[in-house]
Design a protein around this motif. Structure first.
Motif, short mmCIF file in Angstrom:
data_model
loop_
_atom_site.label_atom_id
_atom_site.label_comp_id
_atom_site.label_asym_id
_atom_site.label_seq_id
_atom_site.Cartn_x
_atom_site.Cartn_y
_atom_site.Cartn_z
N LYS A 80 1.38 -1.07 -2.84
CA LYS A 80 0.62 -2.19 -3.39
C LYS A 80 -0.60 -1.68 -4.16
CE LYS A 80 0.18 -4.54 0.47
NZ LYS A 80 -0.18 -5.61 1.43
N GLU A 81 -1.21 -0.62 -3.68
CA GLU A 81 -2.36 -0.04 -4.39
C GLU A 81 -1.91 0.78 -5.60
OE1 GLU A 81 -5.23 1.91 -2.04
OE2 GLU A 81 -5.63 0.14 -0.81
N ASP A 83 0.50 0.19 -7.49
CA ASP A 83 0.92 -0.73 -8.55
C ASP A 83 -0.23 -1.17 -9.44
OD1 ASP A 83 3.59 -0.57 -7.90
OD2 ASP A 83 3.60 -2.35 -6.64
N THR A 84 -1.47 -0.81 -9.07
CA THR A 84 -2.61 -1.02 -9.98
C THR A 84 -2.40 -0.26 -11.28
OG1 THR A 84 -4.13 -1.28 -8.12
CG2 THR A 84 -5.11 -0.67 -10.23
N TYR A 85 -1.73 0.88 -11.20
CA TYR A 85 -1.57 1.76 -12.36
C TYR A 85 -0.30 1.39 -13.10
CZ TYR A 85 -5.18 4.17 -9.84
OH TYR A 85 -6.35 4.45 -9.18
N LYS A 86 -0.44 0.54 -14.10
CA LYS A 86 0.70 -0.01 -14.83
C LYS A 86 0.92 0.68 -16.18
CE LYS A 86 1.87 -3.42 -12.02
NZ LYS A 86 3.17 -3.42 -11.33
N ASN A 169 -2.63 9.53 -16.80
CA ASN A 169 -2.56 8.68 -15.60
C ASN A 169 -3.14 9.43 -14.40
OD1 ASN A 169 0.82 7.79 -16.47
ND2 ASN A 169 -1.04 6.68 -17.03
N ARG A 177 -9.15 7.93 -6.62
CA ARG A 177 -8.56 7.85 -5.28
C ARG A 177 -8.78 9.07 -4.40
NH1 ARG A 177 -6.74 2.50 -4.43
NH2 ARG A 177 -6.42 1.65 -6.52
N HIS A 180 -10.50 8.16 -1.17
CA HIS A 180 -10.08 6.88 -0.60
C HIS A 180 -9.88 6.99 0.91
CE1 HIS A 180 -7.68 3.21 -0.06
NE2 HIS A 180 -8.13 2.83 -1.24
N TRP A 185 -3.45 8.58 0.03
CA TRP A 185 -4.04 8.93 -1.27
C TRP A 185 -4.49 10.39 -1.29
CZ3 TRP A 185 -2.85 6.87 -5.51
CH2 TRP A 185 -2.66 5.49 -5.64
#
Length: 207
Positions: A80-81, A83-86, A169, A177, A180, A185
């Motif tokens: 879920k985290e 998926d921030t990186y699109k 990326n 991260r 984190h 991470w």
């Protein structure tokens, strides 16, 4: 828990050639491939690459053309985290919708490495119940049972995705991260640190 496998890094040569396009300085290229087929930066190319990377994202466009493919297995709460990186990333995942019932549930399917003993006991009970639902679904194909599995599945369930990223990326991910609170991470950032020329192009360490 997070694991990485099947790492492939591609397109160094083309990316470096593109970095030389603005000044038509291709005659200064001195990189090569060694006897094992691995790309090796020559002194001229590495010096240019380091300068461009330190000059900022507008100048280091060439690292967006250095591609990385990797299989990552991680719990749903980490994905879920991620998926921030699109932008500039692609991921193909194993399917919970189609294959969640294809094998027995066991503890190895979940990230439980930080659970206290009392919670782990509850988790084992949940896994046992999920397995009973799976067996009933396999026998009856009752969609209500399938929904029970999908909606009860905890975020600690591990999913494998084949991911494609690029070095830009990874610059952004590592910066954001590396400190984190999730240990997953830290594991991912350690993997980034081990990529070819990561010190020069991603971490941008001083010489």
């Amino acid at each position: 828990m997070l694991t990485v496998s099947r790492t492939s890094v591609m397109n160094f040569e083309n990316a470096v050639r593109g970095a030389r396009n603005p000044l038509n300085s291709w005659d200064r290229m001195d990189s090569f491939f060694d006897e094992n087929g691995a790309f090796v930066f020559g002194p001229n190319d590495l010096s240019l690459a380091r300068r461009l990377c330190r000059a900022g994202s507008d100048h280091r466009k060439f690292i967006r053309q250095i591609f990385v493919s990797v299989d990552v297995t991680a719990p749903l709460y980490w994905w879920k985290e991620f998926d921030t990186y699109k932008v500039g990333t692609v991921a193909n995942s194993t399917s919970t919708m189609h294959k969640i019932h294809a094998k027995p549930f066991d503890r190895a399917d979940f990230s439980t490495d930080h659970m206290t003993p009392a919670t782990l006991e509850k988790m084992d009970s949940l896994i046992e119940y999920l397995e009973s639902l799976r067996l009933q679904y396999v026998e009856t194909k009752d969609k209500a049972l399938w929904y029970d599995i999908i909606q009860l599945l905890p975020s600690s369930y591990n999913q494998m995705r084949t991911c494609t990223l690029n070095y830009e990326n990874l610059v952004n991910i590592h910066k954001a991260r590396k400190a984190h609170k999730l240990e997953e991470w830290h594991t991912f950032c350690h993997w980034i640190e081990g990529l070819p020329y990561a010190d020069d192009l991603i971490l941008m360490k001083e010489e």
